[in-house]
Design a protein around this motif. Structure first.
Motif, PDB file in Angstrom:
ATOM      1  N   HIS A  85       0.822  -1.216   0.000  1.00  0.00           N
ATOM      2  CA  HIS A  85       0.000   0.000   0.000  1.00  0.00           C
ATOM      3  C   HIS A  85       0.856   1.265   0.000  1.00  0.00           C
ATOM      4  N   GLY A  86       2.009   1.184  -0.674  1.00  0.00           N
ATOM      5  CA  GLY A  86       2.907   2.331  -0.726  1.00  0.00           C
ATOM      6  C   GLY A  86       2.279   3.560  -1.350  1.00  0.00           C
ATOM      7  N   SER A  87       1.478   3.371  -2.394  1.00  0.00           N
ATOM      8  CA  SER A  87       0.853   4.521  -3.060  1.00  0.00           C
ATOM      9  C   SER A  87      -0.146   5.208  -2.136  1.00  0.00           C
ATOM     10  N   LEU A  88      -0.851   4.417  -1.313  1.00  0.00           N
ATOM     11  CA  LEU A  88      -1.791   5.001  -0.364  1.00  0.00           C
ATOM     12  C   LEU A  88      -1.049   5.815   0.700  1.00  0.00           C
ATOM     13  N   LEU A  89       0.013   5.244   1.223  1.00  0.00           N
ATOM     14  CA  LEU A  89       0.796   5.946   2.230  1.00  0.00           C
ATOM     15  C   LEU A  89       1.425   7.218   1.669  1.00  0.00           C
ATOM     16  N   ASP A  90       1.959   7.129   0.456  1.00  0.00           N
ATOM     17  CA  ASP A  90       2.529   8.332  -0.170  1.00  0.00           C
ATOM     18  C   ASP A  90       1.474   9.418  -0.300  1.00  0.00           C
ATOM     19  N   CYS A  91       0.276   9.008  -0.679  1.00  0.00           N
ATOM     20  CA  CYS A  91      -0.809   9.966  -0.831  1.00  0.00           C
ATOM     21  C   CYS A  91      -1.150  10.628   0.504  1.00  0.00           C
ATOM     22  N   ILE A  92      -1.268   9.820   1.550  1.00  0.00           N
ATOM     23  CA  ILE A  92      -1.613  10.346   2.873  1.00  0.00           C
ATOM     24  C   ILE A  92      -0.542  11.313   3.373  1.00  0.00           C
ATOM     25  N   PHE A  93       0.716  10.883   3.269  1.00  0.00           N
ATOM     26  CA  PHE A  93       1.800  11.687   3.823  1.00  0.00           C
ATOM     27  C   PHE A  93       2.070  12.948   3.019  1.00  0.00           C
TER      28      PHE A  93
END
Length: 588
Positions: A85-93
């Motif tokens: 879920h790297g893309s989700l985390l990048d989006c959140i951060f």
């Protein structure tokens, strides 16, 4: 919002159903997260795509849906995995609080706190996200966005600091990690409003609920930032005086009617200096100027809240490890001067004594000792908030050290071998150039001064009068002759030019020529309620002494406005005006 967003809304519409419980909402998002390792990314990709949307373009329904998704993610943090879920985390951060309203801000920060608490591997990313939100996006700096920026600033930063506090309580190691992240993120080369906002947040941390955890490190890092900017300002950027004028020649700068100065600024400046030319247009100086204003205001707040003595100890340690060792710092040292002016009996005395201790201690490198005594001499000369009695005691300690040094030496002049000694001699002569009159005005102090072994020091075979700066030697001898403090053959020293002996004693860095509290030329912090005023203290002098002293010398010393030594009524105290880095020919 386009076909893609419409599809995402349709797919995720059930999440926004108010009849769903928090547990059910979390389960729906968990299902999307768990499907990714199995090869099913549709729901997950739609969720990520929606989080990428610009919050300023969302309608009320889309905002409600975004809040719902963020809340659901907070309940599903245990299923978020960096690998899948790297893309989700990048989006959140990478989400900016500045682009969203209060509801989205609250939901996003709840998610950030939940992520930080769920796994140690997310702590740095969560803290970094919050630190990056110290500053607004660059487009907020446009004139059209100024009203929005003013409204948003409080909303965003109050929430950021609250979230940092919550994470610190949940993750004991978070404050230590936060210190390093803030240090690494200092936007020293960004536009002035951005670095100012960033430093404001650092000072908020120092004085806020997290002060016990990170306060000292924030203060030290602010000083480091001041130094980093200070060293970016080259000495070539600083206006040099007319080389034919000495450091003790003075005149009123506003005699020509400067339009920039109001009628309260009755100050004196070295000849050849125009306040209308003061480092204007220097981008780095403007940044430093704004940060100095912040620091002065912060120190005033610390004084008002009774925290100044505590804060000053951190400042003093930082000064000793950074400012004192910086090559001819130009402005950052005035943070110490201002703090001392707010509390002379505690901070002011502590600063002078610490400098004297460094000078006298052989455990420090020679360069440190010379720098310390240069700071001490300049500080005692300029800080009119220090009593004549205190200054006389410091001078006596300098004279005693120099006298003991003389007794241990049998050789003759050697500028390189004895440069710490010569720095000490020059220091007490420099101070007396400014302070002799006030000391002689008090019978007890006059006796104390005449008992100091000054004559024995200056007539020793090491001959400091031939090594120290001629401008200081000549001015000292002039005043000493009037006071009958010390006598020598005037023909031997009158009109001295700097010799090889004088140039040798300072070394390559010429620390002998450094007068760190000479007048200051940053425009905003100079005008931030700063004025030179006469002390107003009544002194009696023998008439024989009065004619021989140049009154303009006394006016170079600095007194905070409305200051009365020994009085607790300091509400009107202000930073001295028009103090600038030494720009006399000897100092460059």
């Amino acid at each position: 919002m386009g076909v893609q967003l419409a599809a995402e809304q349709a797919s995720l519409a059930e999440i926004g159903d108010v009849n769903f419980s928090d547990l059910e909402l979390a389960y729906h998002v968990k299902d999307a997260l768990r499907s990714v390792p199995l090869g099913d990314r549709d729901s997950y990709d739609q969720l990520v795509g929606f989080l990428f949307e610009d919050g300023e373009r969302l309608g009320s329904d889309e905002v409600a849906l975004l809040v719902t998704n963020l809340n659901a993610l907070s309940g599903a943090v245990s299923d978020i995995d960096f690998v899948h879920h790297g893309s989700l985390l990048d989006c959140i951060f990478n989400m900016s609080l500045w682009k969203h309203g209060p509801d989205v801000m609250d939901a996003l920060l709840e998610l950030i706190i939940a992520l930080a608490a769920s796994s140690g591997k997310y702590v740095d990313s969560c803290l970094d996200m919050l630190v990056r939100n110290f500053m607004p996006p660059g487009y907020f700096l446009t004139d059209a966005k100024q009203r929005t920026l003013a409204r948003k600033k409080g909303q965003v930063l109050d929430r950021v600091h609250s979230a940092l506090k919550d994470i610190a309580e949940l993750v004991p190691l978070a404050p230590l990690r936060l210190e390093q992240i803030i240090k690494d993120r200092v936007p020293i080369f960004n536009k002035e409003p951005l670095i100012v906002t960033y430093v404001e947040n650092m000072l908020t941390l120092e004085s806020g609920v997290m002060g016990e955890l990170v306060g000292n490190s924030m203060l030290v890092e602010v000083v480091n930032t001041l130094i980093d900017l200070d060293v970016e300002i080259g000495w070539d950027d600083i206006l040099q005086d007319d080389s034919s004028k000495g450091i003790f020649e003075m005149e009123l700068d506003d005699e020509e009617g400067s339009a920039d100065d109001d009628e309260t600024n009755n100050f004196e400046l070295p000849r050849g200096f125009s306040s209308q030319k003061v480092l204007r247009g220097n981008v780095v100086a403007e940044k430093l100027d704004s940060l100095m204003v912040l620091m002065f205001e912060h120190l005033q707040d610390c004084y008002n809240s009774g925290r100044l003595v505590q804060v000053f100890e951190t400042l003093l340690q930082s000064f000793q490890s950074t400012v004192l060792t910086a090559y001819k710092s130009k402005f950052a040292q005035f943070v110490m001067f201002y703090a001392c002016s707010l509390d002379p009996e505690n901070c002011g005395a502590t600063f002078a004594n610490r400098l004297a201790d460094i000078f006298r201690s052989p455990v420090y490198a020679q360069e440190w000792r010379m720098s310390a005594v240069a700071y001490l001499a300049s500080y005692l000369s300029r800080a009119k908030f220090l009593s004549a009695s205190f200054i006389a005691n410091i001078l006596e300690s300098l004279a005693d050290w120099c006298s003991s040094y003389c007794k241990s030496q049998c050789g003759e002049i050697n500028p390189k071998a004895h440069r710490v000694f010569y720095a000490g001699c020059q220091a007490f002569m420099y101070v007396l150039c400014f302070r002799m009159r006030s000391i002689l005005g008090v019978p007890r102090l006059k006796s104390q001064l005449f008992l100091m072994p000054i004559g024995a020091i200056l007539t020793h075979p090491l001959n400091p009068l031939k090594v120290c700066l001629p401008s200081i030697v000549e001015e000292f001898l002039l005043q000493a002759k009037v006071a009958r403090l010390f006598s020598c053959s005037e023909s031997d020293f009158h009109g001295l030019l700097e010799s090889e002996l004088s140039r040798a004693f300072g070394g390559l860095e010429r620390l002998d020529m450094f007068f760190p509290f000479d007048p200051y030329l940053l425009k905003k912090s100079d005008r931030n309620g700063m004025n030179i005023t006469e002390n107003g203290t009544a002194m009696s002098f023998d008439e024989d002494y009065l004619d021989g002293f140049d009154n303009s010398m006394m006016q170079m010393s600095i007194t905070p406005k409305n200051y009365k030594f020994g009085s607790a009524l300091r509400g009107g105290m202000q930073m001295p005006s028009r103090i600038r880095p030494s720009t006399s020919p000897e100092s460059l």
